[in-house]
Write an enzyme that holds these catalytic residues in place. Structure first.
Site, PDB file in Angstrom:
ATOM      1  N   GLU A  89       0.838  -1.202   0.000  1.00  9.98           N
ATOM      2  CA  GLU A  89       0.000   0.000   0.000  1.00  9.98           C
ATOM      3  C   GLU A  89       0.875   1.255   0.000  1.00  9.98           C
ATOM      4  OE1 GLU A  89      -4.166  -0.349   1.240  1.00  9.98           O
ATOM      5  OE2 GLU A  89      -3.275  -1.210   3.052  1.00  9.98           O
ATOM      6  N   GLU A 121      -4.266  -9.546   3.033  1.00 11.96           N
ATOM      7  CA  GLU A 121      -5.071  -9.189   4.210  1.00 11.96           C
ATOM      8  C   GLU A 121      -6.294 -10.073   4.404  1.00 11.96           C
ATOM      9  OE1 GLU A 121      -2.718  -5.405   3.446  1.00 11.96           O
ATOM     10  OE2 GLU A 121      -3.533  -7.057   2.282  1.00 11.96           O
TER      11      GLU A 121
END
Length: 270
Positions: A124, A144
């Site tokens: 990210e 995730e």
């Protein structure tokens, strides 16, 4: 290397940020996340910095994401804060936003020198950078969902805009990694570079950017980001405003003059 989890160095007008937790695959602990956010704040306000290189220490990982023992348990409530870094990380929502440049106007181009696997929160952070180089053994993943959580620092919005939708969805829904060659083919990174040439190449690009007119560089980055997802008409209006800002600078007169006089331009950012 210094014992600090983040190294913040300068090479002329280029800031070099190194995630320095190689023993933990450069995972983002609360302290590292806060220090990185602070460094980016400082860079944003420092007009002498014209480009940034972001990398990781060692050769095992660029960044493995949020520290599963320290950071994520804080966010889920499974661990109570034990230090000032813990308390700040938990209380300041802006930390994660700044390190991923999510709603944060850094105003300086960032070159990512990906020295190994780039996972979860590390990816990210990567998605907020502008130019990306990676070594052949780099891998990229957003695992995730397999850990019971979701990417929350911009990937859900950015990734499908930066690479093909179907590839982005497969990565996020399965959590499977892609290798450097695949990342290059889908446009997630711009080059694959031998490990021994990674930082030299990243710094060469950063220094070339730093020699350019800073207002022009900033307006290119800001306009491209702001125009993502808007209509063509709205984007053209943004481009016109950027043009007006740049053409009003002394640097816009210095560049053509230096070219005609066959000398290097001296840009002052005004």
């Amino acid at each position: 290397m210094s014992g600090l989890p983040l190294l913040h160095e300068r090479d002329g007008a280029v800031a070099i940020l190194t995630l320095n937790r190689p023993e933990a695959r450069n995972a983002l602990s609360p302290e590292l996340a806060c220090r990185l956010a602070d460094a980016l704040d400082e860079i944003a306000q420092d007009s002498s910095v014209r480009a940034v290189v972001l990398t990781g220490a060692g050769d095992k990982a660029f960044c493995s994401g949020g520290d599963l023992a320290l950071s994520l348990p804080l966010l889920s409530g499974a661990r109570r804060p034990e230090s000032e870094w813990d308390r700040r990380f938990l209380a300041d929502d802006g930390v994660n936003a700044r390190i991923a440049q999510r709603g944060f106007d850094l105003g300086k181009p960032v070159i990512a020198a990906v020295n190994g696997p780039c996972m979860a929160g590390g990816m990210e952070t990567l998605l907020g950078t502008d130019i990306r180089l990676a070594v052949p053994h780099a891998k990229f993943a957003l695992p995730e969902a397999a850990r019971g959580v979701i990417p929350f620092a911009g990937a859900l919005v950015r990734l499908p805009r930066q690479i093909p939708y179907a590839v982005a969805m497969e990565m996020m829904l399965t959590g499977r990694a892609i290798d450097a060659e695949t990342a290059l083919n889908v446009g997630l990174i711009g080059r694959i570079v031998p490990p021994e040439a990674l930082m030299e190449t990243a710094l060469e690009i950063a220094q070339q950017i730093a020699r350019n007119a800073p207002v022009a560089v900033q307006q290119i980055k800001r306009t491209v980001i702001a125009a993502s997802g808007v209509t063509l008409a709205e984007g053209y209006e943004m481009e016109d405003r950027a043009k007006a800002t740049v053409m009003a600078t002394d640097d816009a007169r210095e560049g053509p003059r230096a070219f005609m006089e066959k000398r290097p331009a001296v840009y002052r950012g005004v």
